[in-house]
Design an enzyme around this catalytic site. Structure first.
Site, PDB file in Angstrom:
ATOM      1  CG  ASP A   1      -3.413   2.773   2.645  1.00  0.00           C
ATOM      2  OD1 ASP A   1      -3.473   1.617   3.128  1.00  0.00           O
ATOM      3  OD2 ASP A   1      -4.425   3.467   2.424  1.00  0.00           O
TER       4      ASP A   1
ATOM      5  CG  ASP B   1      -2.546   6.688   0.569  1.00  0.00           C
ATOM      6  OD1 ASP B   1      -2.907   6.371  -0.576  1.00  0.00           O
ATOM      7  OD2 ASP B   1      -3.288   6.586   1.567  1.00  0.00           O
TER       8      ASP B   1
END
Length: 223
Positions: free
Chosen positions: A199, A37
């Site tokens: 994330d 991410d």
């Protein structure tokens, strides 16, 4: 010299017991899932051109236990627009001092290639696939920046699983982002939203929860 944080996770007795309980998870098509991410330069009022990656995190997830084995993580120095905007810092939590003096993307790609080699991913010893939340990271962001700066894009970045697709198939819900998927799966959000490494950890939890529901993951996109 640049410092790239790589976490090696040793399996404790408790983790070994958890592994035994994970034997009921369905057999997967890959030995490892690489959860990725990116965070990138951005602004609220104007579009930054070129947009540049400023955080490059990857989690190595065991395809049998769905536990994290190692983490690759570095911040990245933008070069075309080296100063982060206040909006970017507010959104991601990444301050200017975190990217100053860090490797550029071209240097990061070389460091990551070495990490991939060290993990045994480049000699055919094991199978792997990247996992993202959406297609932006590997369809738009990385290829776009590599093209702009004439950086070689390795073939392994051209196939991935967009976790939103298996989630939609398993849960009958679409158009949900990471936070929505966590709520639907009754998972706790950990860390800061739009921190790349945090994330990744939350996406990894979604991946494991879907495996526990019987999902057998297939690539959802190939360039």
């Amino acid at each position: 010299m640049y410092t790239v944080h790589t976490l090696f996770v040793e399996m404790s007795t408790g983790a070994q017991a958890a592994t035994a309980s994970n034997n009921s998870l369905p057999a997967q098509n890959f030995d490892f899932f690489l959860v990725l991410d990116f965070e990138a330069t951005c602004d609220s009022a104007t579009k930054i051109v070129p947009q540049e990656i400023i955080e490059f995190p990857v989690l190595k997830i065991n395809g049998k236990t769905f536990e994290t084995e190692t983490e690759f993580h570095t911040y990245v120095q933008p070069t075309a627009n080296p100063r982060l905007t206040p909006f970017c810092t507010e959104l991601t939590g990444i301050t200017q001092d975190k990217v100053d003096g860090k490797p550029t993307l071209q240097e990061t790609m070389k460091i990551f290639e070495k990490w991939m080699e060290e993990q045994g991913f480049l000699d055919g010893r094991c199978s792997f696939v990247f996992v993202t939340c959406g297609d932006w990271d590997l369809k738009t962001m990385l290829p776009g920046q590599c093209s702009h700066f004439r950086i070689h894009l390795p073939q392994y970045f051209k196939t991935w699983i967009n976790i939103k697709r298996p989630f939609s198939s398993a849960c009958g819900r679409s158009k949900l982002g990471m936070m929505g998927m966590l709520r639907e799966l009754k998972l706790t959000h950990h860390g800061r939203h739009h921190s790349g490494i945090d994330d990744c950890r939350n996406i990894a939890n979604i991946l494991k929860a879907l495996a526990e529901r019987g999902c057998i993951f297939q690539p959802t996109y190939r360039l």
